[in-house]
Scaffold this active site. Structure first.
Site, PDB file in Angstrom:
ATOM      1  N   ALA A  87     -30.888  14.944  28.444  1.00 61.22           N
ATOM      2  CA  ALA A  87     -29.990  13.838  28.111  1.00 61.22           C
ATOM      3  C   ALA A  87     -29.880  12.846  29.264  1.00 61.22           C
ATOM      4  O   ALA A  87     -30.030  11.636  29.075  1.00 61.22           O
ATOM      5  CB  ALA A  87     -28.607  14.372  27.735  1.00 61.22           C
ATOM      6  N   LYS A 137     -26.613  18.900  40.769  1.00 60.77           N
ATOM      7  CA  LYS A 137     -26.002  19.816  41.729  1.00 60.77           C
ATOM      8  C   LYS A 137     -26.983  20.770  42.383  1.00 60.77           C
ATOM      9  O   LYS A 137     -26.641  21.421  43.357  1.00 60.77           O
ATOM     10  CB  LYS A 137     -24.864  20.592  41.064  1.00 60.77           C
ATOM     11  CG  LYS A 137     -25.277  21.580  40.011  1.00 60.77           C
ATOM     12  CD  LYS A 137     -24.065  22.139  39.258  1.00 60.77           C
ATOM     13  CE  LYS A 137     -23.310  23.160  40.039  1.00 60.77           C
ATOM     14  NZ  LYS A 137     -22.266  23.834  39.221  1.00 60.77           N
ATOM     15  N   ASN A 183     -30.210  23.353  31.936  1.00 58.88           N
ATOM     16  CA  ASN A 183     -30.365  24.143  30.717  1.00 58.88           C
ATOM     17  C   ASN A 183     -31.622  23.743  29.960  1.00 58.88           C
ATOM     18  O   ASN A 183     -32.250  24.571  29.299  1.00 58.88           O
ATOM     19  CB  ASN A 183     -29.135  23.980  29.815  1.00 58.88           C
ATOM     20  CG  ASN A 183     -28.006  24.927  30.198  1.00 58.88           C
ATOM     21  OD1 ASN A 183     -28.186  25.838  31.005  1.00 58.88           O
ATOM     22  ND2 ASN A 183     -26.840  24.706  29.632  1.00 58.88           N
ATOM     23  N   ALA A 243     -34.875  26.058  28.028  1.00 62.61           N
ATOM     24  CA  ALA A 243     -34.973  26.066  26.564  1.00 62.61           C
ATOM     25  C   ALA A 243     -36.378  26.479  26.151  1.00 62.61           C
ATOM     26  O   ALA A 243     -37.357  25.847  26.540  1.00 62.61           O
ATOM     27  CB  ALA A 243     -34.637  24.684  26.012  1.00 62.61           C
ATOM     28  N   ARG A 256     -27.394  32.004  14.036  1.00 58.72           N
ATOM     29  CA  ARG A 256     -27.144  32.799  15.239  1.00 58.72           C
ATOM     30  C   ARG A 256     -25.804  33.524  15.221  1.00 58.72           C
ATOM     31  O   ARG A 256     -25.712  34.656  15.705  1.00 58.72           O
ATOM     32  CB  ARG A 256     -27.230  31.892  16.477  1.00 58.72           C
ATOM     33  CG  ARG A 256     -28.638  31.439  16.781  1.00 58.72           C
ATOM     34  CD  ARG A 256     -28.665  30.483  17.948  1.00 58.72           C
ATOM     35  NE  ARG A 256     -30.034  30.102  18.279  1.00 58.72           N
ATOM     36  CZ  ARG A 256     -30.354  29.187  19.182  1.00 58.72           C
ATOM     37  NH1 ARG A 256     -29.398  28.563  19.842  1.00 58.72           N
ATOM     38  NH2 ARG A 256     -31.612  28.894  19.425  1.00 58.72           N
ATOM     39  N   GLU A 311     -25.109  18.926  26.068  1.00 60.35           N
ATOM     40  CA  GLU A 311     -24.197  20.037  25.791  1.00 60.35           C
ATOM     41  C   GLU A 311     -22.765  19.762  26.210  1.00 60.35           C
ATOM     42  O   GLU A 311     -21.833  20.327  25.638  1.00 60.35           O
ATOM     43  CB  GLU A 311     -24.710  21.312  26.468  1.00 60.35           C
ATOM     44  CG  GLU A 311     -23.990  22.566  26.046  1.00 60.35           C
ATOM     45  CD  GLU A 311     -24.615  23.839  26.600  1.00 60.35           C
ATOM     46  OE1 GLU A 311     -23.994  24.904  26.453  1.00 60.35           O
ATOM     47  OE2 GLU A 311     -25.723  23.769  27.182  1.00 60.35           O
ATOM     48  N   LEU A 317     -31.680  20.127  21.934  1.00 57.25           N
ATOM     49  CA  LEU A 317     -32.526  19.124  22.573  1.00 57.25           C
ATOM     50  C   LEU A 317     -32.596  17.869  21.713  1.00 57.25           C
ATOM     51  O   LEU A 317     -32.635  16.748  22.221  1.00 57.25           O
ATOM     52  CB  LEU A 317     -33.929  19.682  22.819  1.00 57.25           C
ATOM     53  CG  LEU A 317     -34.041  20.844  23.820  1.00 57.25           C
ATOM     54  CD1 LEU A 317     -35.484  21.327  23.919  1.00 57.25           C
ATOM     55  CD2 LEU A 317     -33.531  20.437  25.198  1.00 57.25           C
TER      56      LEU A 317
END
Length: 645
Positions: free
Chosen positions: A95, A114, A121, A125, A368, A453, A470
Site C-alpha cells: 500500500a 521501522k 506483511n 504474503a 478461514r 491492513e 493485497l
C-alpha cells in the site's frame, strides 16, 4: 470505560470527537500526560459502512495536473532533526509503496519504515492477489464470495469498487515488473483458495508478496523524488485543530540507528503501517506488526472500527509436530498458504481422520474463520497441539512447483511434504478492523489517509476472504492519490510549524543498567499481554473471559508503567521497545472493547454467550474518541492541542 451507543456518527464525527480548542498536540507523542482520552464504542445503526460520498471511477481520474515537482520549497528546508515533504508515507508494504510511486509525480515523498524496507506483511504474503481475470469468472461472483466470507457485514459499495478495479491494479503491477506464474498456454496461472468459487488468484509460486515487494522497491529506488528512511519508528502523528476539524501535519519518529528523534512535517500523511499480529503469542506477522498505526491514529482522534475481527489463519506450521524442532523460537509463525487447501490439501486429526466435512459442506475450502474454529474445536476435544494438512497425494512435481518455499522450510526440519502431512495450527494473521476509511482512503482527520491492513474500509466485513488483502491495498493506495494531491495543493504548511509541538525526549539519557531493566521488564510485559490475549480473546470467546482480559490488561499495564516511573522514566521519554509496548496495550484494549460491544457471533468473532448471528446486529462496531476518562497512558497525548494558525 466504553459505552455502547445507538445511532450513527458520520466519518467526520463532528458531534462525537471532543478536543479542547486552542491547543496543538503531537497526538499522544509521549506517555504520561495529565490528559486522558478514551474510546466510546457503538454499533453503527445503518448498514452502509462509511458515511462518505461515493466517488466513481471516472471521478477518480486526475481532475487537474499539478505538474512534476522535484522538491517543493518546504522540502528543501531540512535539518538534522526536522524534514519537510509534500507527502509522508508510514509503512513500506504494498500500500505505502504503490501510493508513493503515484504521488511522487506531484511532489516530494518520504517513506518511513521501522525496519528494513522489505520487512512488511506484504513480504510474507504467500498466496497471491485475487482478481477477476478469467472469462468464466465475474465481478459479481467475486463480490458474492467476499460478502459471504465477510458474514454479510461487508460494505457492498466498497466490495464492488475493489472487485471492479482490482484487475487493472494487477495489470499495473505486471507493467511495473512484477512476475507472476503462467500456465502452459502462456496465460496467467490462476489458483483457487478457500471461499472462492472460481480460480482467480494471481500468484508467484508461494512467494507472491515477496515478488510484489521486490518490484515496487525497485521502482521506488529508481524514483528520485522518493526518499526512503529505514529504521525510523513512527512515534505519533502531529495534529492540530481548526474550526472543529482535526488536521494532520506529519509525524515524529525515532531513528533507531542514530537514536535521534526526527520530525517529518508534511502536507499529506498516508498511514500504511500494517496490522497488530503481535498482540498474540503466535502470529504469521513479522515482528514489526505491533499495531503502531492504529494506536497512533486512536491517540490522534481518528475513528476506529471493527477491531473485534482478528483473523486467525487456520494453517501456520506447528513446530511442535516437526521431526526436527527449530533451534530457537520463531519471531513469527511460518505460514502454510491457503493455496495448499485450494490445490486439494486435506485436513486430518492425528488419528488421520478427516474432520472438515463434519463442520462445513465446503470442507477444506470453507472460509478461514470456519476452518480455524473447526481446528480449534478438534484440538480442544482431543487434547492435541496440532492437526495435519496433507498434500502428498498430489503429483510431486506439482507440489514442488507450486509450493517451493513451504517444501524447503519443512525439509529443513526433516519433513518431506510430498510424502508426509504438514503439522499445522491456527495463528493470528490479519486485522479486519482498523482506522475507519472512506472510499478514497480518507479519515476523519484531515490530511491523514490510510491504506492496507491498518485501514478498515468495509471490504472484509467480519472475515477477510483469502487473497483480498493485497488487492485491497492496491486499490485503496491508488484511490487515495487524487484526494491527497488536492489536499496537498490546498494545504498551507509554514516551516515554523515544526516548532509548535514539543519534542520527544530520548531514553538514552538513562543509565545503561536502568535501560536494560526497562527493556527486560517490557519484554516480560509483552509476553504476559500476548498470553492474556490468547487465553481470553482468542478464537472462541465469552463475556466473562473478555471482562477478565480487560482488567488483567489494565493491571498489567499499570504495573509496567509504575515500574518505568520507579526506574526514572520521564513523561516525555520514547524508546522503540516501550513505544511498541504502548501500542500493543492500546490495540489489545481496542480489540477487547469492540468484542464486548458485539452481542452476537459473526465471522471471526465467536462468543459462547451469543452463539448465533443476528440480523439486527449486522452493523460495524465503531470506536469514537470522546470526553476525558480515566485511562492509562496508551491513550494520553503529551500536551493539549493548539489552534492551527
Amino acid at each position: 470505560m466504553a459505552a455502547l451507543m445507538n445511532g450513527f456518527g458520520s466519518l467526520q464525527c463532528k458531534a462525537t470527537v471532543h478536543v479542547e480548542k486552542g491547543h496543538m498536540q503531537a497526538s499522544g507523542m509521549a506517555f504520561f500526560s495529565p490528559v486522558n482520552r478514551c474510546a466510546q464504542v457503538h454499533i453503527s445503526s445503518i448498514p452502509h459502512f462509511i458515511g462518505a460520498k461515493s466517488v466513481s471511477a471516472s471521478q477518480l481520474r486526475m481532475r487537474h495536473k499539478v505538474g512534476s515537482i522535484r522538491a517543493s520549497a518546504a522540502s528543501c528546508l531540512q535539518d538534522e532533526t526536522t524534514k519537510y515533504f509534500d507527502f509522508v508515507v508510514i509503512g513500506s508494504g504494498v500500500a505505502g509503496l504503490r501510493y508513493a510511486l503515484e504521488v511522487s509525480k506531484y511532489g516530494s515523498v518520504a517513506i518511513i519504515t521501522k525496519a528494513e524496507p522489505h520487512e512488511s506483511n506484504t513480504n510474507y504474503a504467500q498466496g497471491g492477489v485475487s482478481a477477476v481475470l478469467c472469462p468464466s469468472d465475474s465481478v459479481e461472483s467475486h463480490m458474492q464470495d467476499t460478502i459471504v466470507a465477510g458474514a454479510y457485514l461487508c460494505d457492498e459499495e466498497t466490495v464492488r469498487v475493489v472487485c471492479t478495479e482490482g484487475p487493472e491494479r494487477v495489470k499495473e503491477l505486471i507493467a511495473m515488473g512484477a512476475s507472476f506464474d503462467h500456465g502452459e498456454d502462456g496465460r496467467l496461472h490462476l489458483a483457487r483458495e478457500g471461499g472462492h468459487s472460481h480460480n482467480r488468484i494471481v500468484h508467484s509460486a508461494d512467494m507472491t508478496g515477496r515478488e510484489i515487494e521486490r518490484a515496487l522497491l525497485q521502482a521506488v529506488d529508481n524514483d528520485d523524488n522518493i526518499s526512503l528512511f529505514g529504521h525510523h519508528f513512527a512515534i505519533d502523528l502531529l495534529t492540530c485543530q481548526s474550526n472543529g476539524e482535526i488536521y494532520c501535519y506529519g509525524v515524529d519518529s525515532l531513528d533507531a540507528e542514530t537514536q535521534k528523534a526526527i520530525r517529518f512535517i508534511s502536507k499529506v500523511t498516508l498511514l500504511a503501517s500494517g496490522g497488530v499480529g503481535h498482540i498474540y503469542p503466535s502470529t504469521t506477522n513479522p515482528p514489526v506488526a505491533t499495531g503502531d498505526g492504529i494506536a497512533m491514529s486512536h491517540r490522534a482522534q481518528a475513528v476506529i472500527s471493527n477491531m473485534e475481527f482478528v483473523q486467525f489463519h487456520p494453517t501456520a506450521l506447528s513446530d511442535e509436530g516437526l521431526p526436527i524442532k527449530p533451534a530457537t523460537r520463531r519471531e513469527n509463525a511460518f505460514l502454510i498458504t491457503e493455496a495448499v487447501r485450494g490445490d486439494g490439501g486435506i485436513l486430518y486429526n492425528q488419528s488421520m481422520e478427516r474432520f472438515m466435512t463434519s463442520y462445513d459442506d465446503r470442507a477444506e475450502l470453507a472460509p478461514r474463520d470456519v476452518v480455524a474454529r473447526s481446528i480449534d474445536d478438534q484440538l480442544k476435544k482431543r487434547g492435541e497441539k496440532y492437526v495435519l494438512l496433507d498434500i502428498s497425494h498430489k503429483p510431486r512435481e506439482k507440489v514442488l512447483a507450486h509450493f517451493p518455499n513451504i517444501a524447503a522450510e519443512c525439509l529443513r526440519h526433516g519433513l518431506d511434504i510430498t510424502q508426509q502431512p504438514i503439522p499445522v495450527v491456527p495463528a493470528a494473521h490479519y486485522m479486519c478492523g482498523g482506522v475507519r476509511a472512506g472510499l478514497q482512503g480518507e479519515t476523519n482527520v484531515k490530511g491523514l489517509y490510510v491504506a492496507g491492513e491498518v485501514a478498515c474500509t468495509g471490504l472484509h466485513g467480519a472475515n477477510r476472504l483469502a487473497s483480498n488483502s493485497l488487492l485491497e491495498a492496491l486499490v485503496f493506495a491508488r484511490r487515495a492519490v487524487q484526494p491527497s494531491i488536492d489536499h496537498m495543493v490546498d494545504a498551507d504548511v509554514d516551516p515554523s510549524f515544526a516548532k509548535k509541538w514539543a519534542r520527544p525526549v530520548l531514553s538514552v539519557s538513562l543509565r545503561d543498567s536502568i535501560l536494560s531493566d526497562i527493556i527486560e521488564k517490557t519484554k516480560q510485559a509483552r509476553m504476559e499481554l500476548q498470553s492474556i490475549m490468547w487465553e481470553y480473546v482468542g478464537i472462541v470467546r465469552s463475556t466473562n473471559r473478555l471482562k477478565h482480559a480487560e482488567w488483567k490488561i489494565s493491571d498489567l499495564e499499570s504495573e509496567w508503567e509504575e515500574f518505568l516511573f520507579r526506574r526514572g522514566w520521564k513523561p516525555t521519554m520514547v524508546g522503540v521497545e516501550t513505544c511498541e509496548m504502548r501500542n500493543l496495550f492500546c490495540c489489545a484494549k481496542l480489540v477487547v472493547k469492540s468484542a464486548l460491544a458485539r452481542h452476537e457471533s459473526r465471522g471471526l468473532h465467536f462468543t459462547e454467550d451469543f452463539p448465533y448471528l443476528e440480523e439486527s446486529k449486522r452493523k460495524p462496531t465503531v470506536i469514537f474518541p470522546t470526553h476525558i476518562q480515566e485511562l492509562t497512558w496508551s491513550s494520553k497525548p503529551l500536551q493539549k492541542q493548539l489552534q492551527c494558525k
